[in-house]
Design a protein around this motif. Structure first.
Motif, PDB file in Angstrom:
ATOM      1  N   VAL A   1      -0.502   2.977   9.573  1.00 25.48           N
ATOM      2  CA  VAL A   1       0.862   2.493   9.342  1.00 25.48           C
ATOM      3  C   VAL A   1       1.093   2.249   7.846  1.00 25.48           C
ATOM      4  N   ALA A   2       0.127   1.619   7.190  1.00 16.09           N
ATOM      5  CA  ALA A   2       0.256   1.366   5.749  1.00 16.09           C
ATOM      6  C   ALA A   2       0.311   2.676   4.968  1.00 16.09           C
ATOM      7  N   LEU A   3      -0.542   3.608   5.335  1.00 16.30           N
ATOM      8  CA  LEU A   3      -0.606   4.896   4.635  1.00 16.30           C
ATOM      9  C   LEU A   3       0.720   5.639   4.743  1.00 16.30           C
ATOM     10  N   GLY A   4       1.263   5.741   5.961  1.00 15.35           N
ATOM     11  CA  GLY A   4       2.514   6.460   6.154  1.00 15.35           C
ATOM     12  C   GLY A   4       3.710   5.755   5.560  1.00 15.35           C
ATOM     13  N   THR A   5       3.741   4.426   5.657  1.00 10.94           N
ATOM     14  CA  THR A   5       4.877   3.654   5.147  1.00 10.94           C
ATOM     15  C   THR A   5       4.966   3.748   3.631  1.00 10.94           C
ATOM     16  N   VAL A   6       3.830   3.588   2.955  1.00 13.38           N
ATOM     17  CA  VAL A   6       3.824   3.668   1.482  1.00 13.38           C
ATOM     18  C   VAL A   6       4.129   5.091   1.026  1.00 13.38           C
ATOM     19  N   ALA A   7       3.502   6.085   1.688  1.00 15.14           N
ATOM     20  CA  ALA A   7       3.711   7.479   1.296  1.00 15.14           C
ATOM     21  C   ALA A   7       5.169   7.895   1.447  1.00 15.14           C
ATOM     22  N   ASP A   8       5.857   7.345   2.463  1.00 15.23           N
ATOM     23  CA  ASP A   8       7.255   7.708   2.715  1.00 15.23           C
ATOM     24  C   ASP A   8       8.224   6.796   1.978  1.00 15.23           C
ATOM     25  N   MET A   9       7.695   5.951   1.093  1.00 16.30           N
ATOM     26  CA  MET A   9       8.494   5.050   0.279  1.00 16.30           C
ATOM     27  C   MET A   9       9.350   4.123   1.133  1.00 16.30           C
ATOM     28  N   GLY A  10       8.759   3.631   2.231  1.00 16.71           N
ATOM     29  CA  GLY A  10       9.439   2.626   3.047  1.00 16.71           C
ATOM     30  C   GLY A  10       9.583   1.342   2.258  1.00 16.71           C
ATOM     31  N   ALA A  11      10.742   0.689   2.383  1.00 17.36           N
ATOM     32  CA  ALA A  11      10.987  -0.554   1.644  1.00 17.36           C
ATOM     33  C   ALA A  11      10.007  -1.629   2.093  1.00 17.36           C
ATOM     34  N   LEU A  12       9.293  -2.220   1.136  1.00 11.17           N
ATOM     35  CA  LEU A  12       8.293  -3.234   1.470  1.00 11.17           C
ATOM     36  C   LEU A  12       8.937  -4.616   1.528  1.00 11.17           C
ATOM     37  N   LYS A  13       9.817  -4.730   2.512  1.00 11.45           N
ATOM     38  CA  LYS A  13      10.483  -5.983   2.828  1.00 11.45           C
ATOM     39  C   LYS A  13      10.296  -6.239   4.316  1.00 11.45           C
ATOM     40  N   GLY A  14      10.536  -7.488   4.735  1.00  8.59           N
ATOM     41  CA  GLY A  14      10.483  -7.794   6.157  1.00  8.59           C
ATOM     42  C   GLY A  14       9.174  -7.370   6.793  1.00  8.59           C
ATOM     43  N   GLU A  15       9.266  -6.784   7.989  1.00 10.53           N
ATOM     44  CA  GLU A  15       8.039  -6.470   8.705  1.00 10.53           C
ATOM     45  C   GLU A  15       7.277  -5.289   8.094  1.00 10.53           C
ATOM     46  N   ASN A  16       7.955  -4.419   7.343  1.00 10.08           N
ATOM     47  CA  ASN A  16       7.217  -3.368   6.630  1.00 10.08           C
ATOM     48  C   ASN A  16       6.179  -3.982   5.699  1.00 10.08           C
ATOM     49  N   ARG A  17       6.579  -5.048   5.057  1.00  9.33           N
ATOM     50  CA  ARG A  17       5.691  -5.750   4.114  1.00  9.33           C
ATOM     51  C   ARG A  17       4.481  -6.325   4.855  1.00  9.33           C
ATOM     52  N   VAL A  18       4.726  -6.887   6.049  1.00 11.35           N
ATOM     53  CA  VAL A  18       3.634  -7.437   6.858  1.00 11.35           C
ATOM     54  C   VAL A  18       2.703  -6.308   7.310  1.00 11.35           C
ATOM     55  N   LEU A  19       3.280  -5.225   7.798  1.00  8.13           N
ATOM     56  CA  LEU A  19       2.484  -4.096   8.284  1.00  8.13           C
ATOM     57  C   LEU A  19       1.606  -3.515   7.169  1.00  8.13           C
ATOM     58  N   VAL A  20       2.172  -3.384   5.965  1.00 11.04           N
ATOM     59  CA  VAL A  20       1.408  -2.810   4.857  1.00 11.04           C
ATOM     60  C   VAL A  20       0.362  -3.798   4.349  1.00 11.04           C
ATOM     61  N   ARG A  21       0.721  -5.071   4.286  1.00  9.73           N
ATOM     62  CA  ARG A  21      -0.241  -6.080   3.812  1.00  9.73           C
ATOM     63  C   ARG A  21      -1.492  -6.092   4.697  1.00  9.73           C
ATOM     64  N   TYR A  22      -1.285  -6.129   6.009  1.00  4.19           N
ATOM     65  CA  TYR A  22      -2.428  -6.133   6.921  1.00  4.19           C
ATOM     66  C   TYR A  22      -3.064  -4.746   7.023  1.00  4.19           C
TER      67      TYR A  22
END
Length: 579
Positions: free
Chosen positions: A239-260
């Protein structure tokens, strides 16, 4: 990067919005450094609840997947397929977001004892077909359910063809829908017009994770599996790999998903991912979003651009160490080849703009050629859009069909302009700030004229001046190891949450040195404290800084530099003004 590619004289500094009383309240409530509090003020936080969620949200704070419209229908259909031993085909987009989301669902279904296949289309040529190219594969494998990942929301006609072959379809996607929603069992997309899901910023892998989460909840609550059968945390690296690679906004739950998710890299059992990290010289225990964006993602993305993207899923799923090593090396070689093609095509685009300076009289750039590789144009469009701070369309023409990649600036959302030109396009899709299109070669000039006219109407001269948004004023005395350590509260950084840019007045004690041909090492002093600054790509401006004891205002991001096991505070200088 050549010096003329990012001239600091042309950056418009946007100073912070200061609210002293609110800043003092934040300091008192959270016991954080005044500069950190000001950064939160500058970024628009207006309540303690928002700040607490941003700084301290944990996995239990994730939104319930049941908030998705159609999630209950999707869960019911997948569970039915599992009970009846129906083979399921996961059809993913060919970028990192699609590859990771596909891997997640294939692995998840197999862990539940189901049969899952995967199909990632080759779209390195200007081929407009999507999803229908998987029908033959699905029929061969006797799949009666197809789940899309990171695609499908704009493929209504193609999905209709799939359904005619007695294959049910669940669309999981995060792109903006066009006028007609595909006819399928369920549509999972946080950007649906009447969506009941609060977070529009989920990426494709995020939506796939939500489906896995909802399925787990239902299977556990109905007693079909025990709560220990599947630990969803095992998927957070993907989830972190795909979210960062796709430039997903690191706010809200995206931020939680990437942090963990970043923490999960240290526990990952994915042999292929570990081999890829080794080749990238990335350590699982200290991986950052920058490592993902600059090292891991480009190697995986190279598959979708010039090679076979299915090998990305294969690498993520592989259990054989020798095969994993071989495949990771192949990805690395593909990336090197991709870089060569990219350099060649990028130089060609830059040379064309340089030879036709009148192009920059307009507020958008639309360029096309039959010489450019269609898999490389997303990289080039992003670079040109950033360099010239304009909406940019790069179109690669092949066989009479143009494949276009579009990137833009915040002041010009893309989808209204694309919808206005629907009659000229074969298809289009994406987001307001990154999109793609297919167009017949004969319509390119009409589209170019219309798109540029639209940009000229919407944008003013200030909009296309590159901007530097500043977060807080600091003094050198603020820049301690303790302060930099406390700023980790704001991480992970990425889209929607960039590293803070601070500013201060300094004296340059002696002229800077050019290092690595393109960069400047700058020697700075304030109140008898000396710090070094590094200005990446700023070597062309050394002539402006040759005087000793020159007074400057600098914009920078502080970081801890470790050299020969010795730590020092260094300033990454983004821009400067001579006072």
């Amino acid at each position: 990067m050549k010096a003329d590619e990012e001239d600091p004289k042309h950056l418009l500094w946007v100073y912070p919005n200061y609210k002293p009383d609110w800043c003092e309240s934040i300091i008192g409530e959270f016991n954080i450094h005044p500069v950190t509090a000001q950064i939160l003020v500058s970024r628009g936080f207006s309540t303690f609840e928002e700040i607490h969620s941003f700084l301290y949200a944990k996995l239990p704070n994730l939104l319930s997947p049941s908030l998705f419209m159609d999630m209950n229908k999707a869960v019911e259909r997948v569970i039915y397929a599992l009970q009846k031993n129906e083979p399921i085909l996961i059809y993913g987009d060919n970028d990192v977001d699609g590859i990771t989301g596909t891997t997640l669902l294939v692995e998840f279904i197999r862990l539940l004892g189901g049969t899952a296949y995967y199909y990632i289309p080759h779209r390195t040529s200007a081929n407009s077909s999507t999803i229908t190219d998987a029908i033959t594969f699905a029929l061969e494998k006797k799949c009666t359910l197809l789940i899309t990942v990171d695609c499908g929301i704009t493929a209504s006609k193609e999905i209709e063809e799939v359904v005619k072959n007695n294959i049910d379809v669940i669309v999981s996607d995060h792109h903006e829908p066009t006028d007609k929603i595909p006819h399928c069992v369920a549509t999972l997309n946080p950007k649906l017009i009447n969506s009941t899901y609060p977070n529009r910023d989920l990426t494709g892998v995020g939506v796939a994770f939500k489906l896995a989460h909802a399925l787990t909840n239902e299977l556990v609550s109905s007693g079909k599996i025990s709560s220990s059968t599947i630990d969803l945390k095992r998927f957070l690296d993907l989830v972190a790999l795909g979210t960062v690679a796709d430039m997903g906004a690191l706010k809200g739950e995206n931020r939680v998903l990437v942090r963990y998710g970043l923490r999960q890299f240290a526990q990952t059992k994915r042999i292929g991912l570990l081999q890829l990290m080794e080749i990238c010289e990335v350590k699982p225990n200290t991986i950052s979003t920058t490592d993902i964006a600059s090292k891991i993602a480009p190697r995986l993305n190279s598959l979708g651009r010039i090679a076979d993207p299915e090998k990305g899923v294969e690498l993520m799923l592989i259990h054989d160490s020798t095969a994993a090593t071989h495949l990771a090396k192949e990805l690395d070689a593909n990336n090197t080849k991709r870089q060569q093609i990219e350099r060649h095509d990028s130089d060609d685009v830059k040379a064309f703009i340089h030879a036709h300076p009148s192009l920059l009289d307009q507020k958008a750039l639309v360029l096309h050629s039959d010489k450019w590789h269609p898999g490389i144009i997303p990289i080039i469009s992003a670079r040109i859009a950033k360099q010239y701070n304009r909406p940019t369309v790069i179109i690669a023409v092949e066989g009479g069909i143009g494949k276009g990649s579009i990137r833009t600036i915040p002041e010009f959302p893309l989808l209204p302009a694309l919808r206005k030109n629907t009659d000229l396009l074969l298809n289009f899709g994406g987001h307001d700030y990154a999109a793609g299109l297919m167009i017949e070669e004969g319509n390119i000039l009409k589209f170019k004229k219309s798109f540029i006219e639209c940009a000229n109407q919407v944008l003013n001269n200030d909009d296309i001046v590159p901007k530097l948004h500043l977060d807080a004023r600091v003094l050198f005395e603020d820049l301690t190891f303790e302060f930099l350590d406390s700023m980790q509260l704001l991480e992970p950084y990425g889209m929607g949450n960039p590293p803070p840019i601070l500013y201060t007045d300094v004296t340059q004690t002696w002229p800077p040195k050019v290092i690595g041909k393109m960069h400047l090492k700058i020697y700075l002093e304030q109140n008898e404290r000396m710090l070094e600054g590094i200005g990446f790509g700023l070597s062309g401006y050394r002539s402006q800084l040759t005087k000793k004891n020159l007074n400057l205002q600098i914009a920078f991001t502080p970081h801890v530099n470790v050299f020969l096991s010795k730590s020092s505070i260094q300033l990454l200088v983004k821009d400067f003004k001579i006072k």
